[in-house]
Design an enzyme around this catalytic site. Structure first.
Site, PDB file in Angstrom:
ATOM      1  N   ARG A  47       0.871  -1.175   0.000  1.00 18.58           N
ATOM      2  CA  ARG A  47       0.000   0.000   0.000  1.00 18.58           C
ATOM      3  C   ARG A  47       0.911   1.229   0.000  1.00 18.58           C
ATOM      4  O   ARG A  47       2.127   1.109   0.086  1.00 18.58           O
ATOM      5  CB  ARG A  47      -1.018  -0.004   1.158  1.00 18.58           C
ATOM      6  CG  ARG A  47      -0.667  -0.709   2.416  1.00 18.58           C
ATOM      7  CD  ARG A  47       0.448  -0.068   3.187  1.00 18.58           C
ATOM      8  NE  ARG A  47       0.237   1.344   3.380  1.00 18.58           N
ATOM      9  CZ  ARG A  47       1.191   2.219   3.639  1.00 18.58           C
ATOM     10  NH1 ARG A  47       2.463   1.822   3.724  1.00 18.58           N
ATOM     11  NH2 ARG A  47       0.941   3.502   3.799  1.00 18.58           N
ATOM     12  N   GLY A  48       0.298   2.405  -0.083  1.00 18.95           N
ATOM     13  CA  GLY A  48       1.091   3.630  -0.236  1.00 18.95           C
ATOM     14  C   GLY A  48       1.180   3.940  -1.722  1.00 18.95           C
ATOM     15  O   GLY A  48       1.503   3.044  -2.525  1.00 18.95           O
ATOM     16  N   ALA A  49       0.898   5.212  -2.083  1.00 19.44           N
ATOM     17  CA  ALA A  49       0.724   5.563  -3.501  1.00 19.44           C
ATOM     18  C   ALA A  49       1.912   5.183  -4.396  1.00 19.44           C
ATOM     19  O   ALA A  49       1.734   4.471  -5.389  1.00 19.44           O
ATOM     20  CB  ALA A  49       0.391   7.045  -3.610  1.00 19.44           C
ATOM     21  N   ARG A  98      -7.175  -0.110  -6.794  1.00 17.77           N
ATOM     22  CA  ARG A  98      -7.412   0.958  -5.806  1.00 17.77           C
ATOM     23  C   ARG A  98      -7.606   2.256  -6.599  1.00 17.77           C
ATOM     24  O   ARG A  98      -6.771   2.592  -7.440  1.00 17.77           O
ATOM     25  CB  ARG A  98      -6.251   1.077  -4.809  1.00 17.77           C
ATOM     26  CG  ARG A  98      -6.188  -0.113  -3.855  1.00 17.77           C
ATOM     27  CD  ARG A  98      -5.349   0.170  -2.631  1.00 17.77           C
ATOM     28  NE  ARG A  98      -6.047   0.973  -1.655  1.00 17.77           N
ATOM     29  CZ  ARG A  98      -5.447   1.508  -0.593  1.00 17.77           C
ATOM     30  NH1 ARG A  98      -4.152   1.337  -0.393  1.00 17.77           N
ATOM     31  NH2 ARG A  98      -6.140   2.218   0.289  1.00 17.77           N
ATOM     32  N   GLN A 203      -2.109   2.132   9.972  1.00 16.64           N
ATOM     33  CA  GLN A 203      -0.803   2.220   9.298  1.00 16.64           C
ATOM     34  C   GLN A 203       0.224   2.945  10.170  1.00 16.64           C
ATOM     35  O   GLN A 203       1.416   2.660  10.109  1.00 16.64           O
ATOM     36  CB  GLN A 203      -0.937   2.988   7.968  1.00 16.64           C
ATOM     37  CG  GLN A 203      -1.642   2.223   6.869  1.00 16.64           C
ATOM     38  CD  GLN A 203      -3.132   2.528   6.825  1.00 16.64           C
ATOM     39  OE1 GLN A 203      -3.737   2.852   7.846  1.00 16.64           O
ATOM     40  NE2 GLN A 203      -3.737   2.411   5.667  1.00 16.64           N
ATOM     41  N   ASP A 244      -1.910  11.055  -2.102  1.00 18.96           N
ATOM     42  CA  ASP A 244      -2.280  10.018  -3.075  1.00 18.96           C
ATOM     43  C   ASP A 244      -2.624  10.594  -4.437  1.00 18.96           C
ATOM     44  O   ASP A 244      -2.453   9.945  -5.461  1.00 18.96           O
ATOM     45  CB  ASP A 244      -3.459   9.198  -2.546  1.00 18.96           C
ATOM     46  CG  ASP A 244      -2.978   8.241  -1.483  1.00 18.96           C
ATOM     47  OD1 ASP A 244      -2.820   8.695  -0.328  1.00 18.96           O
ATOM     48  OD2 ASP A 244      -2.706   7.079  -1.825  1.00 18.96           O
ATOM     49  N   ASN A 254      -5.348  12.482   0.639  1.00 22.92           N
ATOM     50  CA  ASN A 254      -4.460  11.614   1.426  1.00 22.92           C
ATOM     51  C   ASN A 254      -5.333  10.853   2.416  1.00 22.92           C
ATOM     52  O   ASN A 254      -6.561  11.012   2.457  1.00 22.92           O
ATOM     53  CB  ASN A 254      -3.382  12.449   2.126  1.00 22.92           C
ATOM     54  CG  ASN A 254      -2.300  11.580   2.750  1.00 22.92           C
ATOM     55  OD1 ASN A 254      -1.745  10.701   2.083  1.00 22.92           O
ATOM     56  ND2 ASN A 254      -2.016  11.771   4.028  1.00 22.92           N
ATOM     57  N   LYS A 255      -4.696  10.026   3.204  1.00 30.95           N
ATOM     58  CA  LYS A 255      -5.406   9.150   4.153  1.00 30.95           C
ATOM     59  C   LYS A 255      -6.470   9.897   4.944  1.00 30.95           C
ATOM     60  O   LYS A 255      -6.259  11.032   5.374  1.00 30.95           O
ATOM     61  CB  LYS A 255      -4.347   8.542   5.095  1.00 30.95           C
ATOM     62  CG  LYS A 255      -4.865   7.619   6.153  1.00 30.95           C
ATOM     63  CD  LYS A 255      -5.751   6.515   5.623  1.00 30.95           C
ATOM     64  CE  LYS A 255      -5.079   5.657   4.571  1.00 30.95           C
ATOM     65  NZ  LYS A 255      -6.053   4.773   3.838  1.00 30.95           N
TER      66      LYS A 255
HETATM   67  O1  MRU Z   1      -4.398   3.202   2.332  1.00 29.77           O
HETATM   68  P1  MRU Z   1      -2.930   3.417   2.216  1.00 29.77           P
HETATM   69  O2  MRU Z   1      -2.153   2.816   3.331  1.00 29.77           O
HETATM   70  O3  MRU Z   1      -2.406   3.023   0.859  1.00 29.77           O
HETATM   71  O4  MRU Z   1      -2.768   4.999   2.314  1.00 29.77           O
HETATM   72  C1  MRU Z   1      -1.478   5.552   2.211  1.00 29.77           C
HETATM   73  C2  MRU Z   1      -1.471   7.029   2.329  1.00 29.77           C
HETATM   74  O5  MRU Z   1      -2.480   7.678   2.485  1.00 29.77           O
HETATM   75  C3  MRU Z   1      -0.141   7.709   2.143  1.00 29.77           C
HETATM   76  O6  MRU Z   1      -0.057   8.863   2.908  1.00 29.77           O
HETATM   77  C4  MRU Z   1       0.049   8.079   0.667  1.00 29.77           C
HETATM   78  O7  MRU Z   1      -0.220   6.978  -0.144  1.00 29.77           O
HETATM   79  C5  MRU Z   1       1.411   8.574   0.379  1.00 29.77           C
HETATM   80  S1  MRU Z   1       2.640   7.326   0.578  1.00 29.77           S
HETATM   81  C6  MRU Z   1       4.149   7.998   0.211  1.00 29.77           C
END
Ligand code: MRU
Length: 351
Positions: A47-49, A98, A203, A244, A254-255
């Protein structure tokens, strides 16, 4: 620092660190086909963009390699029409795994364009493998530059508040928001990183705390609802989060919970930064209203660690991201400098 994803060049296998098992177990899973990769992204193995973008690119590469090695029973593996039909299906499956992060379509489109000069499935597969490896290396280099540009904004003794995980685990390495904390820590500037636990998927508690502790960076976990209290007590010098998707006008997805942090930071006059590679800025998305917000399963809210915590009849909503309006963002820290949108969309100021 842990490796989030690795490419086994000899055996043509993608290895992903299963982040669902962290911090208790460090287990790498192996992937050979695009549909397996799409599922791994959807189920949060990775996970993470930026990390899902690079993973998606390897997923498409795996499908091209599989096709060109004669792995398909329908067709002889040499028909260009069969090949592109199969690749298009793989693309759609991965890109829809996603919906919020733009990095997924950005990385896949880079591969797609790169194949325009290739003449055979084998050649496409070889080019895509090279391009995916280039994406991986570029991401680490980009994050190091974001780290330098962000650290330059911080003063010695800095206390950073972050949300979710925008670290090495969310990228090919080093991280964006946490990359800044890493670089600033190397420069002796970081007194504390406050990491929000990030309900419901945790996370922050599971990944950010794990990652910072592994690198010896001081970290204090807090429940998401303590953020205002910490700022009111003067314990936070800067809020730094990842992103994201950033719309053309600077609205930043973002999250979930990021928007509330931005409002709190603005109220308390604490700078609020988003850190992201320029590839996260999506010129096709005019503003935050056009960003698709992923809605995840309600069971992530009603259950914790597999145990039901809410009454059986309780319904729950689970938006995974929110959008922070550009006017609340003090700066977007990129590899090229800091973008500021003081009410004027698109204004660019070098750091
Ligand atoms: O749902 P996730 O864990 O994929 O969400 C991740 C985030 O919101 C991060 O802040 C974002 O992807 C940037 S990661 C460098």
């Amino acid at each position: 620092m842990f490796q989030t994803l690795a490419w086994d060049e000899k055996n043509k296998i993608l290895k992903l660190l299963d982040q669902r098992l962290l911090p208790h177990q460090v287990v790498y899973k192996k992937y050979r086909r695009a549909s397996q990769v799409a599922r791994a992204i959807n189920k949060m193995v990775v996970r993470g963009a930026p990390a899902i973008g690079i993973t998606g690119a390897f997923g498409l590469t795996l499908e091209a390699l599989h096709f060109s090695s004669g792995g398909f029973s329908s067709g002889d593996g040499s028909s260009s029409l069969d090949f592109w039909h199969t690749m298009n299906n793989a693309y759609q499956e991965i890109v829809s795994s996603r919906p919020t992060a733009v990095n997924l379509s950005w990385a896949l489109n880079r591969l797609w364009k790169n194949a325009e000069t290739a003449v055979s499935p084998r050649e496409v597969a070889e080019q895509w493998e090279k391009e995916s490896l280039a994406l991986l290396q570029e991401d680490i280099n980009t994050n190091k530059k974001i780290g330098e540009n962000g650290a330059a904004l911080l003063n010695p003794g800095c206390r950073i508040l972050t949300h979710c995980n925008a670290g090495a685990l969310a990228t090919a390495g080093w991280g964006t928001a946490l990359g800044i904390a890493r670089t600033a820590h190397q420069q002796g500037k970081v007194e504390m990183v406050y990491a929000g636990e990030t309900r419901p998927y945790l996370q922050g508690a599971r990944l950010t705390a794990f990652e910072l502790l592994s690198d010896g960076i001081p970290v204090t976990l807090f429940t998401d609802n303590s953020a205002g209290h910490l700022m009111q007590k003067g314990l936070v010098d800067a809020v730094i989060v990842g992103a994201d998707r950033i719309a053309f006008n600077g609205d930043t997805a973002n999250k979930i919970g990021t928007y509330s942090l931005a409002i709190l930071a603005n109220y308390h006059q604490v700078p609020f930064y988003a850190a992201a590679p320029l590839s996260t800025v999506d010129p096709e998305t005019e503003n935050g209203d056009s960003i698709t917000i992923e809605e995840r399963d309600a069971s992530e809210v009603t259950h914790l660690g597999g145990q039901r915590i809410a009454p059986g009849q309780a319904t729950a909503c689970n938006p995974s991201f929110d959008v922070t309006p550009a006017r609340l963002v003090s700066g977007i820290i990129t590899e090229k400098g800091v973008i500021k949108y003081p009410g004027t969309p698109g204004e660019f100021i070098d750091s």
